[in-house]
Design a protein around this motif. Structure first.
Motif, PDB file in Angstrom:
ATOM      1  N   GLY A  25      51.359  37.686  37.590  1.00  0.00           N
ATOM      2  CA  GLY A  25      51.469  37.708  36.129  1.00  0.00           C
ATOM      3  C   GLY A  25      52.847  37.269  35.649  1.00  0.00           C
ATOM      4  N   THR A  26      53.861  37.547  36.444  1.00  0.00           N
ATOM      5  CA  THR A  26      55.221  37.135  36.088  1.00  0.00           C
ATOM      6  C   THR A  26      55.329  35.620  36.102  1.00  0.00           C
ATOM      7  OG1 THR A  26      56.091  39.200  36.988  1.00  0.00           O
ATOM      8  CG2 THR A  26      57.657  37.389  36.693  1.00  0.00           C
ATOM      9  N   VAL A  27      54.678  34.978  37.060  1.00  0.00           N
ATOM     10  CA  VAL A  27      54.699  33.508  37.116  1.00  0.00           C
ATOM     11  C   VAL A  27      54.052  32.942  35.856  1.00  0.00           C
ATOM     12  CG1 VAL A  27      53.873  31.473  38.373  1.00  0.00           C
ATOM     13  CG2 VAL A  27      54.702  33.461  39.637  1.00  0.00           C
ATOM     14  N   ARG A  28      52.923  33.509  35.453  1.00  0.00           N
ATOM     15  CA  ARG A  28      52.279  33.047  34.221  1.00  0.00           C
ATOM     16  C   ARG A  28      53.185  33.288  33.012  1.00  0.00           C
ATOM     17  NH1 ARG A  28      47.883  35.508  36.937  1.00  0.00           N
ATOM     18  NH2 ARG A  28      48.070  37.337  35.600  1.00  0.00           N
ATOM     19  N   GLY A  29      53.903  34.410  33.027  1.00  0.00           N
ATOM     20  CA  GLY A  29      54.854  34.694  31.954  1.00  0.00           C
ATOM     21  C   GLY A  29      55.985  33.681  31.917  1.00  0.00           C
ATOM     22  N   TYR A  30      56.491  33.309  33.088  1.00  0.00           N
ATOM     23  CA  TYR A  30      57.538  32.281  33.150  1.00  0.00           C
ATOM     24  C   TYR A  30      57.037  30.992  32.498  1.00  0.00           C
ATOM     25  CZ  TYR A  30      60.140  34.938  36.782  1.00  0.00           C
ATOM     26  OH  TYR A  30      60.853  35.875  37.486  1.00  0.00           O
ATOM     27  N   ALA A  31      55.793  30.632  32.789  1.00  0.00           N
ATOM     28  CA  ALA A  31      55.233  29.403  32.222  1.00  0.00           C
ATOM     29  C   ALA A  31      55.072  29.512  30.714  1.00  0.00           C
ATOM     30  CB  ALA A  31      53.899  29.072  32.894  1.00  0.00           C
ATOM     31  N   SER A  32      54.631  30.667  30.244  1.00  0.00           N
ATOM     32  CA  SER A  32      54.425  30.816  28.797  1.00  0.00           C
ATOM     33  C   SER A  32      55.744  30.843  28.033  1.00  0.00           C
ATOM     34  CB  SER A  32      53.600  32.064  28.486  1.00  0.00           C
ATOM     35  OG  SER A  32      54.338  33.235  28.746  1.00  0.00           O
ATOM     36  N   ARG A  33      56.827  31.309  28.682  1.00  0.00           N
ATOM     37  CA  ARG A  33      58.137  31.346  28.033  1.00  0.00           C
ATOM     38  C   ARG A  33      58.933  30.060  28.249  1.00  0.00           C
ATOM     39  NH1 ARG A  33      58.134  36.302  30.522  1.00  0.00           N
ATOM     40  NH2 ARG A  33      59.724  35.646  31.991  1.00  0.00           N
ATOM     41  N   GLY A  34      58.407  29.144  29.070  1.00  0.00           N
ATOM     42  CA  GLY A  34      59.108  27.883  29.286  1.00  0.00           C
ATOM     43  C   GLY A  34      60.091  27.909  30.442  1.00  0.00           C
ATOM     44  N   THR A  35      60.136  29.010  31.197  1.00  0.00           N
ATOM     45  CA  THR A  35      61.012  29.080  32.362  1.00  0.00           C
ATOM     46  C   THR A  35      60.469  28.196  33.482  1.00  0.00           C
ATOM     47  OG1 THR A  35      61.558  31.341  31.741  1.00  0.00           O
ATOM     48  CG2 THR A  35      62.135  30.683  33.954  1.00  0.00           C
ATOM     49  N   LEU A  36      59.158  28.049  33.520  1.00  0.00           N
ATOM     50  CA  LEU A  36      58.477  27.096  34.397  1.00  0.00           C
ATOM     51  C   LEU A  36      57.668  26.164  33.507  1.00  0.00           C
ATOM     52  CD1 LEU A  36      57.027  29.373  37.242  1.00  0.00           C
ATOM     53  CD2 LEU A  36      58.912  27.753  37.441  1.00  0.00           C
ATOM     54  N   SER A  37      57.296  25.019  34.041  1.00  0.00           N
ATOM     55  CA  SER A  37      56.451  24.112  33.270  1.00  0.00           C
ATOM     56  C   SER A  37      55.094  24.781  33.022  1.00  0.00           C
ATOM     57  CB  SER A  37      56.273  22.794  34.025  1.00  0.00           C
ATOM     58  OG  SER A  37      55.625  23.028  35.260  1.00  0.00           O
ATOM     59  N   PRO A  38      54.365  24.351  31.993  1.00  0.00           N
ATOM     60  CA  PRO A  38      53.054  24.948  31.733  1.00  0.00           C
ATOM     61  C   PRO A  38      52.149  24.825  32.959  1.00  0.00           C
ATOM     62  CG  PRO A  38      53.708  23.500  29.946  1.00  0.00           C
ATOM     63  CD  PRO A  38      54.700  23.302  31.047  1.00  0.00           C
ATOM     64  N   GLY A  39      51.472  25.896  33.306  1.00  0.00           N
ATOM     65  CA  GLY A  39      50.600  25.921  34.489  1.00  0.00           C
ATOM     66  C   GLY A  39      49.312  25.174  34.251  1.00  0.00           C
ATOM     67  N   PRO A  40      48.317  25.338  35.067  1.00  0.00           N
ATOM     68  CA  PRO A  40      48.154  26.444  35.995  1.00  0.00           C
ATOM     69  C   PRO A  40      48.671  26.157  37.400  1.00  0.00           C
ATOM     70  CG  PRO A  40      46.095  25.257  35.846  1.00  0.00           C
ATOM     71  CD  PRO A  40      47.067  24.576  34.908  1.00  0.00           C
TER      72      PRO A  40
END
Length: 120
Positions: A25-40
């Motif tokens: 869930g943290t990885v998905r959160g990173y993506a939603s906050r822009g810390t990672l590129s949009p998933g999946p």
């Protein structure tokens, strides 16, 4: 024979979480906050770069996962007070970190303490 990992391998949130040492869930959160590129899916290169950056910061300041959660939630509280995000709920914390309700309650209480502390 297992193939060697390659930088352009595509990873899902579970594989990325394993490398980063966090909950999926943290990885998905990173993506939603822009810390990672949009998933999946994310490239191994991107995930390993994120891990390296986190490792560098972790050497400078070691904090427990609980304190890290509380610090992030304190930022959410501040953003909510400024009208930059919705009100922070226990559900938000539970979904973001995959923790129990009791842990979410403790996280929110500590975050409120941190949000009230004067900043240096």
């Amino acid at each position: 024979m297992t193939p060697q990992p390659r930088p352009d391998d595509e990873l899902d949130h579970i594989e990325a979480a394993r490398i980063l040492g966090v909950e999926p869930g943290t990885v998905r959160g990173y993506a939603s906050r822009g810390t990672l590129s949009p998933g999946p899916r994310w490239s191994r290169r991107e995930i390993e770069a994120r891990k390296k950056a986190e490792d560098g910061r972790a050497k400078a300041v070691r904090r427990s996962p609980a304190e890290q959660r509380a610090e992030t939630v304190a930022q959410w509280l501040t953003a909510a007070q400024l009208g930059k995000r919705e009100k922070v709920t226990l559900r938000d914390i539970r979904e973001e970190y995959g923790v129990s309700e009791r842990t979410a309650i403790r996280t929110l209480a500590r975050a409120r303490e941190l949000a009230d502390e004067p900043q240096d």
